[in-house]
Motif scaffolding. Sequence first.
Motif, PDB file in Angstrom:
ATOM      1  N   GLN A 150       0.828  -1.209   0.000  1.00 45.90           N
ATOM      2  CA  GLN A 150       0.000   0.000   0.000  1.00 45.90           C
ATOM      3  C   GLN A 150       0.862   1.259   0.000  1.00 45.90           C
ATOM      4  OE1 GLN A 150      -2.450  -0.796   3.474  1.00 45.90           O
ATOM      5  NE2 GLN A 150      -4.183  -1.435   2.196  1.00 45.90           N
ATOM      6  N   LEU A 199       2.521   1.742  -3.479  1.00 54.49           N
ATOM      7  CA  LEU A 199       1.573   2.289  -4.450  1.00 54.49           C
ATOM      8  C   LEU A 199       1.311   3.771  -4.189  1.00 54.49           C
ATOM      9  CD1 LEU A 199      -1.016  -0.654  -4.549  1.00 54.49           C
ATOM     10  CD2 LEU A 199       0.610  -0.043  -6.349  1.00 54.49           C
ATOM     11  N   SER A 200       1.181   4.113  -2.909  1.00 53.40           N
ATOM     12  CA  SER A 200       0.928   5.505  -2.541  1.00 53.40           C
ATOM     13  C   SER A 200       2.108   6.397  -2.914  1.00 53.40           C
ATOM     14  CB  SER A 200       0.640   5.602  -1.037  1.00 53.40           C
ATOM     15  OG  SER A 200       0.491   6.953  -0.629  1.00 53.40           O
ATOM     16  N   SER A 216      -2.484   3.470  -8.691  1.00 56.82           N
ATOM     17  CA  SER A 216      -3.480   2.619  -8.037  1.00 56.82           C
ATOM     18  C   SER A 216      -3.256   1.164  -8.446  1.00 56.82           C
ATOM     19  CB  SER A 216      -4.896   3.051  -8.440  1.00 56.82           C
ATOM     20  OG  SER A 216      -5.174   2.648  -9.768  1.00 56.82           O
ATOM     21  N   LYS A 217      -3.958   0.271  -7.790  1.00 56.29           N
ATOM     22  CA  LYS A 217      -3.852  -1.156  -8.123  1.00 56.29           C
ATOM     23  C   LYS A 217      -4.239  -1.394  -9.579  1.00 56.29           C
ATOM     24  CE  LYS A 217      -6.564  -2.470  -4.728  1.00 56.29           C
ATOM     25  NZ  LYS A 217      -6.687  -1.246  -3.904  1.00 56.29           N
ATOM     26  N   ASN A 218      -5.161  -0.606 -10.083  1.00 52.01           N
ATOM     27  CA  ASN A 218      -5.629  -0.788 -11.459  1.00 52.01           C
ATOM     28  C   ASN A 218      -4.606  -0.356 -12.506  1.00 52.01           C
ATOM     29  OD1 ASN A 218      -8.123  -1.754 -10.537  1.00 52.01           O
ATOM     30  ND2 ASN A 218      -8.987   0.314 -10.420  1.00 52.01           N
ATOM     31  N   ASP A 219      -3.572   0.383 -12.078  1.00 53.70           N
ATOM     32  CA  ASP A 219      -2.542   0.838 -13.017  1.00 53.70           C
ATOM     33  C   ASP A 219      -1.450  -0.216 -13.243  1.00 53.70           C
ATOM     34  OD1 ASP A 219      -3.683   3.411 -13.310  1.00 53.70           O
ATOM     35  OD2 ASP A 219      -2.760   4.048 -11.423  1.00 53.70           O
TER      36      ASP A 219
END
Length: 333
Positions: A59, A62-63, A68-71
Motif C-alpha cells: 500500500q 503504491l501511494s 493505483s492497483k488498477n494501473d
Amino acid sequence: MPVILAIESSCDETSAAVCADGRMLSNVIANQTIHEAYGGVVPELASRVHQQNIVPAVQQALSNAKVSKNDIDAVAFTRGPGLLGSLLVGVSFAKAFALAKNIPLIEVNHMQAHVLAHFIGDNKPSFPFMCLTVSGGHTQIVLVKDYFDMEVVGQTLDDAAGEAMDKTSKILGLPYPGGPLIDKHARSGNPDVYKFPEPQIPGFDFSFSGLKTSILYFIRDNTAANPNFVQENMADICASVEKRIATILLNKLKKAAEYYDIKDVALAGGVSANTGLRNALKETGEQLAWNTFIPKMEYCTDNAAMIAIAGYYKYLKGEFVGQDITPLARMSF
C-alpha cells in the motif's frame, strides 16, 4: 509503458516497489527488529512478520508511486533463493494480486536481481561486465554477458563474506546485526594494526572458514592475556578484519577481470554497503583503469527495486509464469 509492482521477501526484509518503463517510482522496505533478541534471523518468526508487513508495504509503495492497483500491468516477485517460509509469503501475495487483477506474473532470481540493480538509474555498466556479489549467504564473481546471461566464475567453497563479518561481530560481543557495526567501528580504526591470514585457494573461488577460525583464536588468546583487549582495541580489530575480507575479495576479482579482459567491474549484494569494501573497489578501479559501478545504498541490501528492474526486462521479453509457480529455497543462475 509497463507499470510493474515488485515484491521481495527472501529473508527478513519485506519490500515492495513500483517501476514504470524501467524508472523507479517507489521502493519501500520494512525491516524486522524481532530477530535482534536471538542474534540472527529466526525463519519461522521472519515468515510471520512478513505476513504482517506485506500489505502495508505494498500500500505504501503504491501511494509513494502515486499509482493505483488498477494501473499495475504485471507483478514481479522473488522466487528464490532464500528462506522458504519467507519466500512463500511473497509468492502467495504476488499470485493472489495477479489473479485478482488478471495480469501477468514474473518470477525473479534474487541473486540475478542484485546484479541487475546496477540498471536502476543512468550510470549503467556495459556488457560484458564482472560483478562481485557479496552477501550474508553468497559470495560470487559473476561474468554478466547480458541481462539474464550470467555465469558464476568464482564462488565461496564454504562460508560467505557476510557470514564471516556476522560471526566476527558475535566473537567481539557486538549485537545483531553485526556487519554494520563492524563497519562503523572500522571507520575510526587502523586497518594495518593486526594481520589476519589470506586463504590460498586456487582459481577464482573463495574460502572464509579459516579466516573465521583465525579471528576466533586471535581474540581468545589476546583476551586471555588482557580481559579488556576487545573493548580497548575494537576499532583497530574491526578495521583489520574488514581490510582482510576486502583484500580476499578484490584479489580474486582482479584475477578474474584480468583473465576475462573485463574493464567494467561492479559490486552488488548486502555487503556492498560496507564502506571499506566500497572504498577499496574504487581505489583498485583507479589503479587498474576499471570503470567501477556500485549501487546506491538503498539498492545494496535486499529490496524490491532490484526485483522490479529485473521484472521489467523480463516483461519486455514476455517471460511470464503461471499460477502453479512455487518458491525455491535454492535457485541457481
